[in-house]
Motif scaffolding. Structure first.
Motif, PDB file in Angstrom:
ATOM      1  N   SER A   1     -10.880 -29.468 -10.120  1.00  0.00           N
ATOM      2  CA  SER A   1     -12.103 -29.509  -9.310  1.00  0.00           C
ATOM      3  C   SER A   1     -11.797 -30.205  -7.996  1.00  0.00           C
ATOM      4  O   SER A   1     -10.687 -30.719  -7.811  1.00  0.00           O
ATOM      5  N   SER A   2     -12.763 -30.255  -7.121  1.00  0.00           N
ATOM      6  CA  SER A   2     -12.529 -30.934  -5.845  1.00  0.00           C
ATOM      7  C   SER A   2     -12.266 -32.430  -6.054  1.00  0.00           C
ATOM      8  O   SER A   2     -11.580 -33.059  -5.264  1.00  0.00           O
ATOM      9  N   GLN A   3     -12.773 -33.011  -7.144  1.00  0.00           N
ATOM     10  CA  GLN A   3     -12.546 -34.429  -7.414  1.00  0.00           C
ATOM     11  C   GLN A   3     -11.185 -34.712  -8.040  1.00  0.00           C
ATOM     12  O   GLN A   3     -10.647 -35.799  -7.898  1.00  0.00           O
ATOM     13  N   THR A   4     -10.621 -33.746  -8.779  1.00  0.00           N
ATOM     14  CA  THR A   4      -9.365 -33.978  -9.492  1.00  0.00           C
ATOM     15  C   THR A   4      -8.178 -33.261  -8.857  1.00  0.00           C
ATOM     16  O   THR A   4      -7.051 -33.414  -9.325  1.00  0.00           O
ATOM     17  N   GLY A   5      -8.411 -32.481  -7.840  1.00  0.00           N
ATOM     18  CA  GLY A   5      -7.375 -31.657  -7.226  1.00  0.00           C
ATOM     19  C   GLY A   5      -7.713 -30.199  -7.439  1.00  0.00           C
ATOM     20  O   GLY A   5      -7.621 -29.701  -8.556  1.00  0.00           O
ATOM     21  N   SER A   6      -8.142 -29.525  -6.390  1.00  0.00           N
ATOM     22  CA  SER A   6      -8.637 -28.160  -6.544  1.00  0.00           C
ATOM     23  C   SER A   6      -7.547 -27.103  -6.518  1.00  0.00           C
ATOM     24  O   SER A   6      -7.812 -25.938  -6.737  1.00  0.00           O
ATOM     25  N   LEU A   7      -6.318 -27.516  -6.266  1.00  0.00           N
ATOM     26  CA  LEU A   7      -5.182 -26.596  -6.303  1.00  0.00           C
ATOM     27  C   LEU A   7      -4.277 -27.028  -7.444  1.00  0.00           C
ATOM     28  O   LEU A   7      -4.138 -28.223  -7.699  1.00  0.00           O
ATOM     29  N   HIS A   8      -3.665 -26.044  -8.117  1.00  0.00           N
ATOM     30  CA  HIS A   8      -2.768 -26.429  -9.205  1.00  0.00           C
ATOM     31  C   HIS A   8      -1.693 -25.390  -9.430  1.00  0.00           C
ATOM     32  O   HIS A   8      -1.817 -24.238  -9.020  1.00  0.00           O
ATOM     33  N   SER A   9      -0.612 -25.840 -10.078  1.00  0.00           N
ATOM     34  CA  SER A   9       0.469 -24.953 -10.509  1.00  0.00           C
ATOM     35  C   SER A   9       0.763 -25.269 -11.967  1.00  0.00           C
ATOM     36  O   SER A   9       0.456 -26.357 -12.449  1.00  0.00           O
TER      37      SER A   9
END
Length: 184
Positions: A122-130
């Protein structure tokens, strides 16, 4: 935040129990566990449920194929590891760099997720991921909750640094409006 984590753990238990309670769920899980990637199908992806508010997908990852850094605009995501281990990196936007197609990303989380572990995107936890499977195949459930009125196309991000130096890279090339071959 503790209440949210407790609620998410409860949702994860319910999702896993639902998957494990039906013969079709067990077959899908077995197929994802045995998945071998190909050029046209780099990950196993089976949509289990979808409507205008959510998409629940069973994902099988093989250690030879990494899911590159990507976003899910207008979504909150939950990733639950069912089998195996997954390396999950999460980032957020730091700022726009000099070129429009290059962005600066700030690391938010770098975790090894094991069976029954989860990550919230999410925008609070990191909205980009791998995502990258470790030790063979990994199986996970991916729940996307749509928060916007329309689904915007994803973007994919690749390090703007020489090969092998991407762990400390802050500048990333952004490829907008692209879809992964089988719809992650």
């Amino acid at each position: 935040m503790r209440d949210l984590n407790a609620r998410v753990k409860e949702i994860c238990r319910e999702l896993r129990a639902s998957l494990d309670s039906t013969p079709s769920g067990m077959r899908s899980r077995a197929a994802a566990s045995a998945f071998m990637p190909s050029p046209g199908e780099p990950v196993y992806s089976q949509t289990l449920s979808e409507d205008s508010d959510h998409r629940l997908t069973l994902v099988g990852l093989h250690e030879t194929r990494r899911v590159p850094m990507h976003d899910h605009p207008d979504m909150v995501g939950l990733l639950l590891v069912i089998d195996g281990r997954i390396h999950s990196e999460q980032c957020s936007f730091s700022k726009q760099a000099g070129q429009r197609a290059v962005v600066e990303l700030a690391p938010c989380a770098d975790r090894i997720l094991e069976e029954d572990d989860f990550a919230i995107v999410s925008s609070q936890t990191g909205s980009l991921h791998s995502l990258h499977a470790l030790d063979g195949n990994a199986v996970c459930l991916s729940l996307h909750l749509f928060t916007g009125p329309q689904r915007r196309p994803q973007s994919w991000y690749f390090p703007a640094a020489p090969h092998g130096m991407d762990r400390d890279c802050k500048l990333w090339h952004q490829l907008k409006n692209r879809r992964f071959p089988n719809g992650i």
